[in-house]
Design a protein around this motif. Structure first.
Motif, mmCIF file in Angstrom:
data_model
loop_
_atom_site.group_PDB
_atom_site.id
_atom_site.type_symbol
_atom_site.label_atom_id
_atom_site.label_comp_id
_atom_site.label_asym_id
_atom_site.label_seq_id
_atom_site.Cartn_x
_atom_site.Cartn_y
_atom_site.Cartn_z
ATOM 1 N N GLY A 157 0.813 -1.112 0.045
ATOM 2 C CA GLY A 157 -0.218 -0.009 -0.011
ATOM 3 C C GLY A 157 0.795 1.281 -0.014
ATOM 4 O O GLY A 157 0.455 2.132 0.131
ATOM 5 N N TRP A 158 2.104 1.053 -0.160
ATOM 6 C CA TRP A 158 2.944 2.265 -0.213
ATOM 7 C C TRP A 158 2.796 3.121 -1.471
ATOM 8 O O TRP A 158 2.018 2.830 -2.462
ATOM 9 C CB TRP A 158 4.363 1.883 -0.211
ATOM 10 N N PHE A 159 3.174 4.331 -1.371
ATOM 11 C CA PHE A 159 2.985 5.434 -2.569
ATOM 12 C C PHE A 159 1.528 5.531 -3.187
ATOM 13 O O PHE A 159 1.159 5.464 -4.129
ATOM 14 C CB PHE A 159 3.889 4.831 -3.567
ATOM 15 N N GLY A 160 0.650 5.324 -1.857
ATOM 16 C CA GLY A 160 -0.946 5.626 -2.562
ATOM 17 C C GLY A 160 -1.617 4.285 -2.836
ATOM 18 O O GLY A 160 -2.542 4.407 -3.568
ATOM 19 N N GLY A 161 -1.045 3.099 -2.812
ATOM 20 C CA GLY A 161 -1.511 2.108 -3.427
ATOM 21 C C GLY A 161 -2.552 1.416 -2.296
ATOM 22 O O GLY A 161 -2.739 1.931 -1.286
ATOM 23 N N GLN A 162 -3.304 0.259 -2.839
ATOM 24 C CA GLN A 162 -4.277 -0.309 -2.092
ATOM 25 C C GLN A 162 -3.640 -1.483 -1.039
ATOM 26 O O GLN A 162 -4.290 -1.816 -0.037
ATOM 27 C CB GLN A 162 -5.296 -1.187 -2.982
ATOM 28 N N GLY A 163 -2.637 -1.910 -1.182
ATOM 29 C CA GLY A 163 -2.092 -2.989 -0.282
ATOM 30 C C GLY A 163 -2.502 -4.487 -0.678
ATOM 31 O O GLY A 163 -3.384 -4.640 -1.849
ATOM 32 N N LEU A 164 -2.116 -5.391 -0.360
ATOM 33 C CA LEU A 164 -2.129 -6.735 -0.724
ATOM 34 C C LEU A 164 -3.514 -7.195 -0.764
ATOM 35 O O LEU A 164 -4.063 -7.541 -1.637
ATOM 36 C CB LEU A 164 -1.361 -7.802 -0.066
ATOM 37 N N ALA A 214 -8.434 -8.185 -4.176
ATOM 38 C CA ALA A 214 -10.123 -8.420 -4.212
ATOM 39 C C ALA A 214 -10.039 -7.875 -5.519
ATOM 40 O O ALA A 214 -11.025 -8.311 -6.713
ATOM 41 C CB ALA A 214 -10.640 -7.538 -3.435
ATOM 42 N N VAL A 215 -9.248 -6.921 -6.117
ATOM 43 C CA VAL A 215 -9.336 -6.449 -7.516
ATOM 44 C C VAL A 215 -9.013 -7.444 -8.562
ATOM 45 O O VAL A 215 -9.613 -7.900 -9.497
ATOM 46 C CB VAL A 215 -8.380 -5.174 -8.001
ATOM 47 N N PHE A 216 -7.896 -8.363 -8.064
ATOM 48 C CA PHE A 216 -7.553 -9.388 -9.028
ATOM 49 C C PHE A 216 -8.551 -10.461 -9.003
ATOM 50 O O PHE A 216 -8.916 -10.933 -10.195
ATOM 51 C CB PHE A 216 -6.135 -10.168 -8.618
ATOM 52 N N GLU A 217 -9.364 -10.712 -8.168
ATOM 53 C CA GLU A 217 -10.344 -11.551 -8.113
ATOM 54 C C GLU A 217 -11.477 -11.231 -9.044
ATOM 55 O O GLU A 217 -12.038 -11.969 -9.963
ATOM 56 C CB GLU A 217 -10.980 -11.765 -6.700
ATOM 57 N N GLN A 218 -11.894 -9.862 -8.996
ATOM 58 C CA GLN A 218 -12.828 -9.442 -9.822
ATOM 59 C C GLN A 218 -12.316 -9.481 -11.394
ATOM 60 O O GLN A 218 -13.112 -9.592 -12.384
ATOM 61 C CB GLN A 218 -12.986 -7.931 -9.685
ATOM 62 N N ILE A 219 -11.014 -9.505 -11.621
ATOM 63 C CA ILE A 219 -10.760 -9.670 -13.202
ATOM 64 C C ILE A 219 -10.380 -11.040 -13.447
ATOM 65 O O ILE A 219 -9.708 -11.106 -14.559
ATOM 66 C CB ILE A 219 -9.682 -8.523 -13.474
ATOM 67 N N GLY A 220 -10.612 -11.829 -12.599
ATOM 68 C CA GLY A 220 -10.615 -13.416 -12.951
ATOM 69 C C GLY A 220 -9.076 -14.104 -12.604
ATOM 70 O O GLY A 220 -9.084 -15.244 -12.739
ATOM 71 N N TYR A 221 -8.293 -13.397 -11.442
ATOM 72 C CA TYR A 221 -7.072 -13.976 -11.157
ATOM 73 C C TYR A 221 -7.517 -14.491 -9.716
ATOM 74 O O TYR A 221 -7.265 -13.708 -9.023
ATOM 75 C CB TYR A 221 -6.188 -12.913 -10.906
ATOM 76 N N SER A 222 -7.815 -15.808 -9.652
ATOM 77 C CA SER A 222 -8.138 -16.461 -8.405
ATOM 78 C C SER A 222 -7.424 -17.603 -7.960
ATOM 79 O O SER A 222 -6.945 -18.300 -8.708
ATOM 80 C CB SER A 222 -9.606 -16.934 -8.308
ATOM 81 N N PRO A 223 -6.660 -17.459 -6.753
ATOM 82 C CA PRO A 223 -7.194 -16.518 -5.507
ATOM 83 C C PRO A 223 -6.236 -15.413 -5.820
ATOM 84 O O PRO A 223 -4.935 -15.235 -6.120
ATOM 85 C CB PRO A 223 -6.306 -17.451 -4.326
ATOM 86 N N GLY A 224 -7.072 -14.335 -5.542
ATOM 87 C CA GLY A 224 -6.623 -13.001 -6.024
ATOM 88 C C GLY A 224 -5.315 -12.583 -5.345
ATOM 89 O O GLY A 224 -4.407 -11.854 -5.758
ATOM 90 N N VAL A 225 -5.210 -12.859 -3.840
ATOM 91 C CA VAL A 225 -4.172 -12.359 -2.967
ATOM 92 C C VAL A 225 -2.980 -13.152 -3.637
ATOM 93 O O VAL A 225 -1.783 -12.472 -3.507
ATOM 94 C CB VAL A 225 -4.494 -12.667 -1.609
ATOM 95 N N PHE A 226 -2.941 -14.320 -4.101
ATOM 96 C CA PHE A 226 -1.791 -14.988 -4.445
ATOM 97 C C PHE A 226 -1.254 -14.395 -5.648
ATOM 98 O O PHE A 226 -0.133 -14.134 -5.843
ATOM 99 C CB PHE A 226 -2.136 -16.611 -4.643
#
Length: 177
Positions: free
Chosen positions: A44-51, A56-68
Motif C-alpha cells: 500500500g505504499w505510494f498511495g497503493g491499495q495493499g495486498l 480483491a481487484v485481481f479476483e474481480q478480473i479473474g485471477y483467483s486466488p486474488g491475493v496470491f
C-alpha cells in the motif's frame, strides 16, 4: 572491421556515450516506477491499495486466488524494477517485465488502448522492458563488463520469449483455477 558489444555502447574514444546516459535514465526512471507499482500492490505504499485490496481487484478480473496473484505480480514488479534500475541481470529483468505486463494487457484489454482503465500503460511498460532486453543495460550498469553480462540478439530473443511463455503459463493457470 569487427565491432564488439562494448564498442557499441561507448563512443569511439572509449568513454561513456550519450546512449549509455540515455539508457541509464530510462532504466532508473522505469525501474523505479515499476518497483513502486509493486510496492503499492504489496504494502500500500505510494498511495497503493495493499495486498488485500489489490487481491480483491485481481479476483474481480479473474485471477483467483486474488491475493496470491496480486502478491506474485507485486513481487515480480519490485524485483524486475530493481534489476532494471541497477542494470543487473538485464535479460531476466526484461523477461519479468514482459511477462507481467502481458498479463496486465490481457486484464485491461476491455478498457481499450486509451481508456481510463485501458492497456496503454501496460503496453508501454512491456515495450520498454523488451527494448532494454534488446539494447542491453549500457555501460552505466552493474552488468557491464561482468562475467555474467549477457546481451545481443540471441539474449534479447530469449528474454522476450521467456516473458511471453511465462505470461501464457500464468494465463493458462488462471483459466484452470
Amino acid at each position: 572491421m569487427n565491432i564488439t558489444d562494448s564498442q557499441l555502447t561507448t563512443d569511439t574514444s572509449g568513454r561513456v556515450g550519450a546512449g549509455d546516459v540515455g539508457l541509464l535514465l530510462l532504466r532508473v526512471v522505469f525501474g523505479a516506477l515499476l518497483a513502486a507499482a509493486g510496492l503499492q500492490k504489496l504494502f500500500g505504499w505510494f498511495g497503493g491499495q495493499g495486498l488485500t485490496e489489490t487481491g480483491a481487484v485481481f479476483e474481480q478480473i479473474g485471477y483467483s486466488p486474488g491475493v496470491f496473484f496480486a502478491a506474485v505480480a507485486g513481487l515480480l514488479e519490485v524485483v524486475g524494477g530493481l534489476l532494471l534500475l541497477l542494470g543487473l541481470f538485464t535479460p531476466l529483468a526484461g523477461a519479468i517485465v514482459v511477462g507481467v505486463m502481458l498479463n496486465a494487457i490481457t486484464a485491461t484489454w476491455s478498457g481499450g488502448l486509451f481508456g481510463p482503465a485501458g492497456y496503454q500503460p501496460a503496453l508501454l511498460y512491456a515495450t520498454a522492458g523488451a527494448v532494454i532486453a534488446c539494447t542491453g543495460a549500457g555501460a552505466l550498469a552493474l552488468d557491464h563488463g561482468r562475467p555474467w553480462q549477457r546481451q545481443g540478439a540471441s539474449w534479447a530473443v530469449a528474454s522476450i520469449a521467456t516473458g511471453i511463455v511465462s505470461a501464457v503459463a500464468v494465463l493458462v493457470l488462471k483459466s484452470m483455477l
